[in-house]
Design a protein around this motif. Structure first.
Motif, PDB file in Angstrom:
ATOM      1  N   GLN A 168       0.840  -1.197   0.000  1.00  0.00           N
ATOM      2  CA  GLN A 168       0.000   0.000   0.000  1.00  0.00           C
ATOM      3  C   GLN A 168       0.880   1.254   0.000  1.00  0.00           C
ATOM      4  O   GLN A 168       0.590   2.220  -0.705  1.00  0.00           O
ATOM      5  N   SER A 188       2.205   1.775  -3.489  1.00  0.00           N
ATOM      6  CA  SER A 188       1.144   2.283  -4.352  1.00  0.00           C
ATOM      7  C   SER A 188       0.875   3.759  -4.057  1.00  0.00           C
ATOM      8  O   SER A 188       0.754   4.572  -4.981  1.00  0.00           O
ATOM      9  N   ASP A 189       0.796   4.124  -2.790  1.00  0.00           N
ATOM     10  CA  ASP A 189       0.547   5.516  -2.397  1.00  0.00           C
ATOM     11  C   ASP A 189       1.684   6.448  -2.831  1.00  0.00           C
ATOM     12  O   ASP A 189       1.462   7.635  -3.053  1.00  0.00           O
ATOM     13  N   ASN A 247      -4.681  -5.363  -1.887  1.00  0.00           N
ATOM     14  CA  ASN A 247      -4.711  -5.034  -0.467  1.00  0.00           C
ATOM     15  C   ASN A 247      -5.795  -5.900   0.174  1.00  0.00           C
ATOM     16  O   ASN A 247      -6.991  -5.675  -0.028  1.00  0.00           O
ATOM     17  N   LEU A 277      -4.440  -2.872  -6.152  1.00  0.00           N
ATOM     18  CA  LEU A 277      -3.557  -1.702  -6.117  1.00  0.00           C
ATOM     19  C   LEU A 277      -2.953  -1.495  -7.500  1.00  0.00           C
ATOM     20  O   LEU A 277      -2.796  -2.450  -8.268  1.00  0.00           O
TER      21      LEU A 277
END
Length: 171
Positions: A121, A124-125, A154, A161
């Protein structure tokens, strides 16, 4: 030989990127070189700075020879989305300063420290395109059951993602 290579790096026995690129090229391979983007002060995260001109020259040489540059987030980053974002942005800044444009940016966690879904995550962010942290430092093979890249998910949020996992087969 690297342009403007400082004496510090000339004497470092682990500073062997030319050798790895030469070997890769002799087999027609493109290699990825992952960089820790912070100066860890000589501890577990190293003691170089990707914004330092001699290191930027290294990035330019890797790019010029057709290899890939990636991020190697610091030891404590795998559960820290802000660190991963800041470190990936620092590498992007260094690449931009020397005119390197790469269509994708991804990397591998330091010491393969990774936790599902947190690390994915965070990647990806941070607008990273891929991760290569799922592997073993002790065994070669297919820890994920696949030798092909695959999209990640996720599990907690039950959503796909915008990230791919490139399984690490040998380190």
């Amino acid at each position: 030989m690297w342009p403007n290579k400082s004496q510090k790096y000339r004497l470092d026995p682990y500073f062997n990127l030319d050798f790895f690129m030469d070997v890769s090229e002799s087999f027609g391979l493109v290699s990825q070189f992952n960089f820790i983007a912070i100066n860890g002060g000589g501890g577990i995260d190293g003691s170089y700075d990707v914004l330092f001109e001699p290191l930027q020259n290294i990035l330019k040489e890797i790019n010029k020879r057709g290899h890939v540059i990636g991020i190697h987030p610091s030891y404590k980053s795998y559960l820290d989305p802000e660190r991963i974002l800041n470190e990936s942005n620092r590498l992007r800044q260094s690449m931009k300063e020397v005119g390197i444009e790469q269509s994708k940016l991804g990397g591998r966690q330091h010491y393969l420290r990774w936790k599902n879904p947190d690390t994915w995550q965070s990647y990806s962010d941070a607008n990273l395109d891929y991760d290569s942290s799922i592997g073993s430092e002790y065994y070669s093979g297919f820890r994920t059951g696949s030798c092909y890249s695959y999209p990640v998910y996720n599990l907690l949020e039950r959503k796909s993602l915008d990230l791919r996992e490139y399984p690490l087969h040998i380190m």
